[in-house]
Design a protein around this motif. Structure first.
Motif: not given
Length: 358
Positions: A216, A252-255, A257
């Motif tokens: 990111s 947001d570690h899933g995305t 971001s």
């Protein structure tokens, strides 16, 4: 120049511009031990401890070295256990690895890297009893370097030096790395993530398994990012800059971001230090305008402006039990505060520590 609490003992560590590393007793408000950690006019720019380092404290000097010291009977070892010759002479403070509350900082295993990404063996003998990873701006100041404090060896650079086209573009557009925060979120399964802030006001989020490109890249500041702090859950944080605002952001570690949650505008520019209390309720900033500002971290609203210091404030730190806050300033004082502590204790300011020991 900097101040930090021990993770479990009632000790406070401070580093001064004249090179002195000092240990304070936070109960008796007195010096327990001191040493001239970094010689000449180099000064101690940063001090750091964590649960994973145990009875060790790490000092960073402007002499191109980082040193690890043992805490012995409340005092410091006469000589450092490890001296890392980083050859870095900039203004980026070191960062140890932060893990979510309830988990001990795990460091970072180079065994999890691909073979061609390893600079040192995965296993090494250690006076600290295990691997402890430190992040800092590198000898090439547009890079971030990860070092194994135990072995005294550099592990990897972000971005990798071998990737020269990407490196040159990164160097030209971002400028020097001015702030770093290493952390290991629960979602990463022990892998290291890292935030880095740069001269142009941008912040990058890295996964150490992918050292070529950040996951990111955002720019919430108009001037150099001077301080980064990740919260106790590793799902967000706060940044301070040479501009006139503080930024609260989410991760947001899933995305992968890094998103803006709130901008806090200031009357005067310059935030040299930030910190978030481990219960994620309180955040604080240390300003060039001699002020310590305290915020509700979840809502971003101001709670207090502390006007004790008489010169630029360089650092702020919270104790692990959330009961104390320490601030340090170029006025040569460290102030210890009970500020919105848990269990509805009374808010009050405690006596300041004078750097000369009085």
């Amino acid at each position: 120049m900097d101040v930090c609490f021990h993770s479990s003992l009632p000790l406070l560590f401070s580093g001064a511009a004249d090179g002195e590393l000092r240990v304070w007793d936070t109960v008796q408000h007195r010096t327990l031990s001191s040493t001239w950690a970094h010689g000449g006019a180099a000064g101690v720019y940063s001090v750091a401890t964590s649960a994973s380092t145990g009875d060790r404290v790490i000092s960073q000097g402007r002499d191109g070295t980082v040193k690890c010291w043992a805490i012995e009977d409340g005092g410091l070892s006469k000589k450092p256990l490890v001296t890392l010759r980083t050859n870095t002479y900039h203004f980026c403070k070191i960062s140890l690895v932060k893990s979510p509350i309830g988990l001990v900082e795990t460091g970072f295993s180079t065994a999890e890297l691909k073979e061609d990404e390893r600079d040192v063996p995965a296993k090494s003998s250690s006076p600290m009893g295990g691997r402890n990873i430190m992040a800092l701006a590198g000898e090439e100041p547009s890079q971030v370097e990860l070092w194994d404090v135990s072995a005294g060896e550099k592990v990897i650079s972000l971005p990798k030096a071998q990737n020269m086209p990407s490196m040159e573009h990164h160097k030209k557009h971002k400028g020097m790395c001015m702030a770093v925060q290493a952390f290991s979120p629960a979602e990463s399964q022990g892998f290291l993530n890292l935030l880095s802030g740069y001269e142009d006001g941008s912040m990058l989020l890295w996964d150490a398994r992918k050292p070529d490109v950040p996951i990111s890249d955002v720019k919430h500041h108009s001037e150099a990012v001077l301080s980064l702090s990740v919260d106790g859950s590793c799902t967000g944080g706060i940044s301070g800059s040479a501009d006139n605002k503080i930024v609260i952001f989410s991760l947001d570690h899933g995305t992968g971001s890094l998103a803006l949650k709130k901008e806090i505008n200031l009357e005067r520019p310059g935030i040299a230090g930030t910190s978030i209390r481990s219960d994620n309720k309180i955040a604080a900033s240390a300003g060039w305008d001699h002020r310590i500002r305290v915020y509700n971290y979840r809502k971003g609203n101001a709670l207090a402006v502390l006007k004790y210091h008489t010169a630029s404030c360089n650092g702020v730190s919270f104790s692990t039990d959330c009961k104390l806050m320490a601030t340090c300033s170029e006025d040569t004082t460290i102030a210890l505060w009970e500020l919105y502590p848990p269990q509805n204790q009374t808010t009050r300011v405690m006596p300041a520590f004078e750097h000369d020991g009085t």
